[in-house]
Design an enzyme around this catalytic site. Structure first.
Site, short mmCIF file in Angstrom:
data_model
loop_
_atom_site.label_atom_id
_atom_site.label_comp_id
_atom_site.label_asym_id
_atom_site.label_seq_id
_atom_site.Cartn_x
_atom_site.Cartn_y
_atom_site.Cartn_z
N ASP A 51 -28.60 -1.91 -13.98
CA ASP A 51 -27.40 -2.54 -14.46
C ASP A 51 -27.05 -4.03 -14.24
OD1 ASP A 51 -26.71 -2.22 -11.87
OD2 ASP A 51 -24.71 -1.31 -12.35
N ASP A 90 -29.58 2.97 -14.39
CA ASP A 90 -28.69 3.16 -13.54
C ASP A 90 -27.33 3.62 -14.51
OD1 ASP A 90 -28.59 1.94 -11.10
OD2 ASP A 90 -28.87 -0.20 -11.80
N LYS A 120 -29.73 6.46 -11.66
CA LYS A 120 -29.40 6.08 -10.57
C LYS A 120 -27.84 5.86 -10.10
CE LYS A 120 -30.50 1.70 -8.71
NZ LYS A 120 -29.23 1.28 -8.49
N GLU A 122 -24.76 4.51 -7.48
CA GLU A 122 -24.36 3.79 -6.26
C GLU A 122 -23.23 4.53 -5.42
OE1 GLU A 122 -22.99 -0.29 -7.22
OE2 GLU A 122 -24.77 -0.77 -8.06
N GLU A 189 -30.25 -1.14 -0.27
CA GLU A 189 -30.11 -2.47 -0.61
C GLU A 189 -29.32 -3.40 0.56
OE1 GLU A 189 -28.54 -3.51 -4.52
OE2 GLU A 189 -28.56 -5.59 -4.04
O1 KIV Z 1 -29.41 -3.15 -10.97
C1 KIV Z 1 -30.39 -3.09 -10.32
O2 KIV Z 1 -31.30 -3.99 -10.73
C2 KIV Z 1 -30.70 -2.56 -9.05
C3 KIV Z 1 -31.49 -3.08 -8.22
C4 KIV Z 1 -31.28 -4.31 -7.65
C5 KIV Z 1 -31.99 -1.90 -7.17
O3 KIV Z 1 -29.88 -1.82 -8.71
#
Ligand code: KIV
Length: 273
Positions: A51, A90, A120, A122, A189
């Site tokens: 994202d 994401d 993915k 968070e 991260e």
């Molecule tokens: O959105 C993204 O690019 C990420 C990476 C920084 C791991 O989550």
């Protein structure tokens, strides 16, 4: 395998085997078919449709405004441009935070519309129920702990994670909760190198670090940062492997100069007759 046989797509099981065999995992972001095809040919294991597309490509102030439809649009392009890497997309802000049902509905929509291999999200132990529901529904999930940009307004800004009393243990508990819920890997991260090592040793699933030192099971960078295209972003952990921002400016300035002086198009670039 004969050279003409295309390499099969990387799977989440392959990534587990890489951790077991101590082979580092290479992940990089991409947002479009052209760059995805290039990084796929370069042999990366995982392509993340992050994202980060919001701030990096769309000029957004953070990842918070990024929508599900944006992720689907970029995810489809990346999946189309690749043959080998596992494509992970994401889940954008508020597509999974409200309830596990919402998470399944939105992640399912992403996988149906893009044919990508995984999503993915968070967050640590608080999101274990969402991860469990997704995995039960057949959706592979990568976790993401430490600095979680979607929560920057709550975290109060960018800082290294893992420092302070209890912080390492909380990160380890988060990673274990994600593993127990069925996540196949976890992004770490901006975590101190020592704590990232402890987290990586505390779970059997691979950890993929960004700004978290060398002890993770793999590394990820934002493509536009490491290519020198996102020149406004500076962080100690970003190593620039090229200076494409300067190369683009130079090439376009040369084109402009040649158009203005009528040096282009010359004979070599003109159809005669
Ligand atoms: O959105 C993204 O690019 C990420 C990476 C920084 C791991 O989550």
């Amino acid at each position: 395998m004969p050279p003409s046989t295309p390499r099969p797509r990387v799977t989440t099981t392959d990534l587990a085997a890489m951790k077991r065999d101590q082979h580092k995992i290479v992940m990089i972001t991409a947002y479009d078919a052209l760059f995805a095809s290039l990084v796929d040919q370069a042999g990366v294991d995982v392509i993340l449709v992050g994202d980060s597309v919001g701030p990096v490509l769309a000029g957004m102030p953070s990842t918070v405004p990024v929508t599900l439809n944006q992720m689907i649009y970029h995810g489809r392009a990346v999946q189309r441009g690749t043959r080998h890497a596992l494509v992970v997309i994401d889940l954008p802000f508020l597509s999974y935070q409200i309830s596990p049902r919402d998470a399944v509905r939105n992640a399912g929509r992403i996988l149906k519309r893009t044919a990508a291999g995984a999503v993915k999200l968070e967050g640590g132990r608080d999101f274990a129920p969402a991860v469990r529901s997704l995995v039960i529904a057949g959706i592979p999930v990568m976790g993401h702990i430490g600095l979680t940009p979607q929560s920057l307004n709550v975290l109060g800004g960018i800082r290294v994670h893992g420092r302070g009393a209890g912080a390492p243990e909380r990160l380890i508990d988060d990673a274990r909760a994600l593993e127990d819920a069925g996540a196949f890997a976890i992004v770490l991260e901006f975590i101190t190198a020592d704590v990232a090592r402890r987290v990586s040793e505390s779970v059997t699933i691979p950890t993929i670090g960004i700004g978290s030192g060398p002890h993770c099971d793999g590394q990820v960078l934002v493509l536009h940062d490491m290519l020198g295209l996102n020149e406004n972003f500076h962080a100690k952990f970003v190593k620039r492997y090229a200076e494409l921002g300067a190369a683009v400016r130079g090439a376009v300035a040369s084109f402009a100069d040649e158009v203005r002086t009528v040096a282009y198009p010359d004979e070599a670039h003109t159809h005669a007759g």
